[in-house]
Design an enzyme around this catalytic site. Structure first.
Site, mmCIF file in Angstrom:
data_model
loop_
_atom_site.group_PDB
_atom_site.id
_atom_site.type_symbol
_atom_site.label_atom_id
_atom_site.label_comp_id
_atom_site.label_asym_id
_atom_site.label_seq_id
_atom_site.Cartn_x
_atom_site.Cartn_y
_atom_site.Cartn_z
ATOM 1 N N PHE A 488 -3.097 37.157 52.782
ATOM 2 C CA PHE A 488 -2.005 37.019 51.809
ATOM 3 C C PHE A 488 -1.610 35.561 51.567
ATOM 4 C CE2 PHE A 488 -0.695 40.825 54.576
ATOM 5 C CZ PHE A 488 -1.622 41.666 53.986
ATOM 6 N N HIS A 489 -2.590 34.673 51.408
ATOM 7 C CA HIS A 489 -2.301 33.256 51.195
ATOM 8 C C HIS A 489 -2.951 32.708 49.920
ATOM 9 C CE1 HIS A 489 -1.844 32.725 55.867
ATOM 10 N NE2 HIS A 489 -0.824 33.362 55.318
#
Length: 553
Positions: A488-489
């Site tokens: 989730f980056h």
């Protein structure tokens, strides 16, 4: 109907947007509008740390994006969580406070030609909003001196950073095994060199999540010059041609309560909608690759080839090991009695499993001895499941997830229609380079090495996923494609760069090229992804931007 103009319009009340709203509204003469497509952050699971399990994949708090099928993941499509609520991703993320490495920022300065982005010049902007637990009690009780921490951390800011409120024997054993594998212990991942093993620090306060609204909006809720609109999604930006012939962004069309409302900004519009939302809004507004705008029937406002390109993300490979003679969350939480005890501990003490971030123990290491810096990050957990949001496995187990911090694969975000409420095409293009596939194979080998060390043997670890029968580079790289998931980056989709870089979207002051009155301030401006979690770097970026915006008037 059109509203009276604001001085500043901030699109997106996430990590960056909340800080910007705080800083820009500090001047009472300036009228600030903060727009958020999601709802208030009054959903209980936002605030209970373990509640991320109920926020990810929940339309109450998540945009519910999916990636395109990815060849490097053997054709799989991934769920791609992004926060859709006040606080954005700070309301649903893993709460890990991680700046990355000094070399990340020194490299940004090299790539952009601007020394304001060096580690030394970024450090004051990290410290400016920190309320770090190490600085609560004055001098270090062991040494009598806290200067080593006060030089690196801030004690008077809005963002609370604490140590975690739990301990697991299997995690202590993993840390000892990592030491035996040559990874030294560290007491501070945020000193500029995060190599080592230790517990992550988290953005929590007394066992509660400390998100952007708590840090930056609640303390200023009585400011009359700050207006916050929730459930207000930007359809597109509005532009005008100035007397000098320049293109200027003067506002936005906002879908609010079923109506399209035009809001105008006298000074600037700031996009802080994240690495997916900001390029999507730019493209919907005719700012991006001209061919894409024309293909979707949009007028070309600015032909910027880099909008939506350069997508980078951290892909984690989840290695699961069954263990014996160990307490893990699998064994505790898979019974009604265990769940009741967990709930009671949290109610009484704000500690225990319900205070957990998704990952508790961290480690940073090199995938190969010839690597000059740590290029792997471990997220180690006393639990196992197939994916976030799914049930825990019925057997005692632990997970050692490992990700390549410096991927060379690049993807894109592109609109698929000219409708603002259609999700864009998200194609991270994971594991598309030989280097990324090699690092993936090496990282799995290193996990196995750590788990084989003496410190772990009392728990008799047995590799359950991916499986010891897979050994070659090709086998391990294919397995990584089968089991890896996003951490989730997403970053880089509106990158900053030099004037002669045709793929740069913004300059080093984050102003969109060729358009006056418009900036992008979020993780999308990173030219290269940081060597760690991305929430803290995004706050640093916003701190710098707020200062530049105020200087510009």
């Amino acid at each position: 109907m059109p509203r009276d103009p604001f001085d500043y319009i901030i699109v997106g009340a996430g990590t960056a947007g909340c800080l910007l709203a705080n800083r820009l509204s500090a001047d009472p003469s300036k009228q600030v509008l903060l727009l958020e497509a999601g709802k208030k952050d009054n959903y209980i699971w936002i605030h209970v740390p373990v509640g991320y399990l109920y926020c990810i994949g929940n339309p109450r708090t998540d945009w519910l994006y999916q990636t395109e099928p990815t060849p490097g993941l053997n054709g799989r499509s991934l769920r791609y969580p992004r926060g859709k609520t006040l606080g954005g991703c700070s309301s649903i993320n893993g709460m890990i406070y991680m700046r990355g490495q000094a070399r990340d920022y020194d490299n940004w300065a090299r790539l952009t030609g601007d020394d304001d982005w060096t580690w030394q010049n970024a450090l004051p902007d990290f410290k400016a909003h920190e309320h770090h637990y190490r600085l609560d009690g004055g001098a270090d009780p062991q040494t009598g001196d806290n200067s080593r921490f006060s030089d690196l951390h801030g004690g008077g800011g809005e963002l609370r950073i604490e140590k975690q409120r739990l301990r697991w024997d299997v995690l202590e054993a993993f840390a000892a095994a990592a030491n035996e594998a040559g990874i030294e212990s560290t007491e501070d991942f945020n000193s500029g060199d995060n190599a080592g093993v230790g517990y992550f620090e988290v953005t929590q306060k007394s066992g509660w999540r400390w998100n952007g609204p708590k840090a930056f909006l609640r303390p200023i809720k009585n400011r009359k010059n700050l207006t916050v609109w929730i459930e207000s999604q930007v359809e597109r930006l509005v532009f005008e041609t100035t007397q000098s012939g320049a293109t200027r962004c003067t506002g936005a069309i906002v879908r609010r309560g079923g109506d399209a409302v035009t809001v105008r900004a006298k000074s600037e519009v700031v996009l802080s909608a994240g690495a997916i939302g900001s390029p999507q809004i730019l493209q919907l507004s005719g700012v991006g690759p001209a061919a894409l705008s024309k293909a979707q029937g949009l007028d070309v406002v600015a032909d910027l080839a880099g909008v939506g390109e350069n997508l980078q993300d951290h892909l984690q490979i989840r290695a699961v090991f069954k263990v014996k003679n160990a307490k893990t969350l699998n064994t505790i939480a898979n019974s009604m009695v265990g769940k009741a005890k967990i709930g009671l501990e949290y109610v009484l003490k704000r500690s225990g499993p319900m205070s957990m971030s998704p990952s508790q123990l961290g480690a940073f290491s090199r995938s190969d001895p010839e690597r000059a810096h740590a290029n792997l990050e471990y997220h180690v957990q006393p639990l196992s499941l197939d994916a976030f949001g799914e049930d825990l496995h019925p057997f005692p187990a632990m997970t050692a997830s490992v990700c390549n911090l410096n991927p060379t694969s690049r993807g894109h975000v592109r609109i698929k229609s000219n409708r603002f409420d259609d999700a864009p095409e998200i194609s991270p293009n994971y594991l598309s380079t030989d280097d990324d596939r090699h690092v993936a194979a090496q990282s799995l080998r290193q996990v196995r090495e750590i788990m084989s060390k003496p410190a772990m043997q009392k728990y008799q670890p047995q590799e359950w996923k991916p499986g010891v029968e897979f050994q070659s580079d090709d086998e391990l790289a294919k397995l990584a494609g089968d089991i890896a998931n996003t951490i989730f980056h997403p970053t880089g989709t509106a990158k900053m760069g030099r004037a002669d870089d045709p793929t740069a979207v913004v300059d080093t002051r984050l102003r969109v090229r060729g358009i006056e009155g418009l900036r992008v301030v979020d993780a999308s401006v990173m030219p290269e992804i940081t060597s760690g979690n991305t929430n803290a770097p995004t706050l640093m970026i916003a701190e710098k931007a707020a200062r530049w915006i105020k200087m510009a008037g």
